[in-house]
Design an enzyme around this catalytic site. Structure first.
Site, short mmCIF file in Angstrom:
data_model
loop_
_atom_site.label_atom_id
_atom_site.label_comp_id
_atom_site.label_asym_id
_atom_site.label_seq_id
_atom_site.Cartn_x
_atom_site.Cartn_y
_atom_site.Cartn_z
N GLU A 153 -6.38 2.40 -2.99
CA GLU A 153 -5.58 1.20 -3.20
C GLU A 153 -6.08 0.50 -4.46
OE1 GLU A 153 -6.09 -1.40 0.12
OE2 GLU A 153 -8.24 -1.64 -0.19
N GLU B 255 -9.59 1.45 -6.09
CA GLU B 255 -10.48 2.03 -5.09
C GLU B 255 -10.13 3.50 -4.88
OE1 GLU B 255 -10.70 -0.27 -1.54
OE2 GLU B 255 -11.61 -1.99 -2.58
N PHE C 257 -23.44 -6.52 16.21
CA PHE C 257 -22.85 -7.18 15.04
C PHE C 257 -21.78 -8.19 15.43
CE2 PHE C 257 -24.53 -3.16 13.59
CZ PHE C 257 -25.22 -3.52 12.46
N LYS D 139 0.81 -1.21 0.00
CA LYS D 139 0.00 0.00 0.00
C LYS D 139 0.85 1.27 0.00
CE LYS D 139 -3.84 -2.34 0.11
NZ LYS D 139 -3.29 -3.67 -0.10
N GLU E 245 -2.38 7.98 6.86
CA GLU E 245 -2.78 9.00 5.90
C GLU E 245 -3.95 9.81 6.47
OE1 GLU E 245 -3.83 6.92 2.38
OE2 GLU E 245 -5.78 6.26 3.13
#
Length: 687
Positions: A293, A276, A353, A117, A201
């Protein structure tokens, strides 16, 4: 030229997906499996199957040597890696090439360039692709991470360099978040991808996640196939995807697509891949999009692109790997209609979840529905026919009734894909199809997905990656039901109780005269009582609710049936009906409703019954999901404060930090690191 036999180095729904296309192309298939998947659908579907090893992925699906040996044993000429596992492992692609086995994917150098990345952002910048401000060098420790994050400016995103699929990512709003999350991000990167490097980032607030599908051959031809909107996410894991995006204009699509193709060309890319982008929804010009990415594999959400283009991306990947040229150019690519995909997961939205594992006691999928699209409305680039058939409702799954959702792998049960002429039509088909799912034995997120489809903000297309967190800040409790739905459910509950009583009355050999059934019943539903009575007619039934106009019910339900399917006053209703003790659980339109159906005199007397008070469990730290206790941060006698991390439980390859709900003192420790815990197992007891 194409292959005669391929091996699918994956499992679950994507393995089944590849096998279906290979079968259509007349190509024999080889499945591989771990001991946990010995009876899985993909093993049964394939022409041959080879065992890899024990259930953990590191001992089975991640064993490149074992997969290559399986190719040699079976004579497979090529390997399709699916997604996850070895799909983006450069060393695997090179090892296959060394053995003369084709890799149905991009060249190894492209995987290496885009898989890192940090390096991928440098390449993207050189190729003229917009990139997000951030620090791309290696970060030595937490102190350096804190310093870098402060220089960039909060909020920042910490990402594992080799990460993907939402794993190895942490959002930090403050120095405290960096200190807590940096080491956890490194650990997740190491355990999931074998690489603990992390980069940081700038996090773009109110962002949209939009990606471009690219497809290239080995002859230098590269096209983009439009975009997918993937902004509806939870913990950076995509939940809903659609094509096209409600935000993207034709000019944006062209600009994004051309940058994606430029990046693919810069690394000599061929096969299917996805670039993306993170897009500022606050910028109506559409110019604020940045490279995130590149996924050098087939994406989970590829079906929505297939639905709007008419292409089979798996078939295209196989043909490209065999050396064929693309059969169309960029000018031939046209998008028609709208497609939406929902990911059905084994997780319980009513409990935060939390992952759910276990046996699928009952599993029924929605029926697939076919429809025709005329060529002048958007036939696929390679088609010459006047019409093409598309699936209006499509289900991609890799499970079956009686199978098990294992703790060792991704918790996906199925992908539900719908197509419509318009976005609204595709959404409405999702709601109807989600009602048709029957899943018992494990928790699932079908109710939540239905609620998303009905949410006004989703239907308006006003999406950001924070959509779920912003709209459900206190968690999910079910989709709200309007008065019309409540009345319909009351009628269905009363009908189910009536039919059950008729069945009981019809049992032969009973002593005496069968008791007369009450003409009126009280349905206690959502905190209100509804007085319901019925009058039958040939082919249907009239329900009288609270003295109002008759409600026409067309449809039949009999004891033992899981669903009521029919119309209530002309409205199509699919309601799951389950007996729960003396109550009835009715599930429809994104929520479960518990109803009591009582004779009128019993309903009146029931008001005098004493309610049972639930036990107080606040003195215990309970394991919220089945998982492995990897860390315990306190001991007996320790004082804790509200919010303090107490333990870490790993489930579905994700670390879950358990925190103290209030201040207190640890009285007893009942579990230790390394223990496999069941849901609600006691970890700590407080004084």
């Amino acid at each position: 030229m194409t292959f005669s036999k391929i091996l699918i180095a994956n499992r679950g729904e994507i393995a089944c997906r590849v096998i279906r296309t290979a079968r259509k192309m007349g190509i024999a298939t080889v499945a591989v499996y771990s001991d946990a998947d010995a009876r899985a659908p993909h093993v049964k579907m394939a022409d041959e199957a080879v065992r890899l090893g024990p259930p953990p992925a590191s001992e089975s699906y991640l064993l490149a040597d074992a997969i290559i040996a399986a190719c040699k044993t079976t004579g497979a000429e090529a390997v399709h890696p699916g997604y996850g596992f070895l799909s983006e492992r450069e060393s695997f692609a090179r090892a296959l090439a060394d053995e003369g086995i084709a890799f149905i994917g991009p060249p190894p150098n492209a995987i290496a360039a885009m898989g890192d990345k940090i390096e991928s952002k440098k390449i993207a910048k050189e190729a003229g692709v917009n990139v997000v401000p951030g620090y791309l060098g290696e970060i030595a420790d937490t102190e350096e991470a804190v310093r870098i994050a402060s220089d960039i400016g909060y909020p920042v995103m910490m990402k594992a360099s080799a990460g993907g699929g939402g794993k190895g990512m942490r959002l930090a709003w403050s120095e405290k978040d960096v200190r807590e999350g940096f080491e956890a991000t490194k650990r997740e990167g190491l355990s999931s991808f074998g690489d603990d490097r992390v980069f940081i980032e700038k996090f773009i607030e109110s962002p949209r996640h939009i990606e471009i599908q690219v497809l290239g051959d080995k002859h230098g031809n590269i096209v983009y196939l439009g975009e997918r909107e993937c902004s509806v996410q939870r913990r950076h894991q995509k939940v809903v995807e659609e094509a096209p995006s409600p935000f993207v204009t034709p000019a944006m699509r062209k600009a994004m697509g051309e940058q994606a193709v430029a990046l693919a060309r810069a690394v000599g890319y061929h096969s299917a891949g996805t670039v993306e982008l993170i897009v500022s929804g606050a910028d109506p010009t559409g110019e604020s999009f940045y490279f995130l990415e590149m996924n050098t594999r087939l994406q989970v959400e590829h079906p929505v692109t297939e639905q709007v283009t008419g292409l089979d991306l798996v078939e295209q990947m196989i043909r490209v790997a065999a050396g064929e040229k693309l059969g169309f150019t960029q000018d031939d690519v046209r998008l028609h209609g709208w497609s939406i995909e929902n990911r059905v997961y084994a997780e319980d939205p009513y409990r935060g979840f939390l992952p759910s594992t276990g046996r699928l006691v009952r599993y029924e999928r929605p029926r697939e529905v076919l429809g025709e699209v005329s060529r002048d409305e958007g036939a696929a680039p390679h088609e010459a026919d006047a019409h093409r058939t598309t699936r209006l409702v499509r289900v991609d799954d890799g499970v079956e009734e009686g199978g098990e959702v294992s703790m060792f792998y991704d918790p996906m049960i199925a992908k539900l894909v719908t197509w419509g002429e318009t976005r609204e039509e595709a959404i409405d088909r999702q709601v109807d199809a989600l009602d048709s799912f029957v899943i018992e034995g494990i928790g699932h997120n079908v109710d939540f997905l239905s609620a998303l489809m009905q949410h006004p903000r989703f239907r308006a297309g006003e999406l950001t990656t924070g959509f779920i967190a912003e709209e459900y800040p206190e968690g999910f409790t079910g989709a709200p039901a309007d008065a019309e739905l409540v009345r319909d459910l009351a009628a269905v509950a009363a009908l189910a109780a009536l039919e059950t009583d008729y069945r009981a009355q019809a049992i032969t050999g009973q002593l005496g005269t069968p008791p007369a059934l009450p003409e009126e019943r009280v349905v206690r539903l959502d905190g209100a009582d509804h007085l319901v009575s019925f009058a039958r007619y040939e082919g249907g039934m009239l329900a009288f609710i609270d003295g109002g106009d008759p409600v026409d019910i067309v449809g039949r339900w009999q004891p033992g049936q899981v669903q009521f399917r029919g119309t209530v006053d002309g409205r199509e209703r699919i309601v799951q009906v389950r007996r729960q003790g003396r109550d009835w659980r009715l599930t429809a339109r994104g929520a479960s409703h518990v109803a009591q159906v009582l004779p009128a005199h019993v309903a009146d007397l029931s008001r005098h019954m004493i309610e049972k008070v639930p036990p107080d469990l606040s003195r215990y730290l309970l394991c919220p999901m089945p998982g492995l206790l990897t860390a315990l941060n306190v001991a007996e006698g320790d004082k804790v404060e509200a919010g303090q991390p107490l333990a870490v439980v790993e489930a579905m390859k994700m670390e879950n930090i358990l925190r103290a709900e209030k201040a207190g003192t640890v009285a007893k420790v009942t579990a230790k690191p390394g223990d496999s815990l069941a849901v609600d197992a006691v970890i700590l007891e407080f004084e």
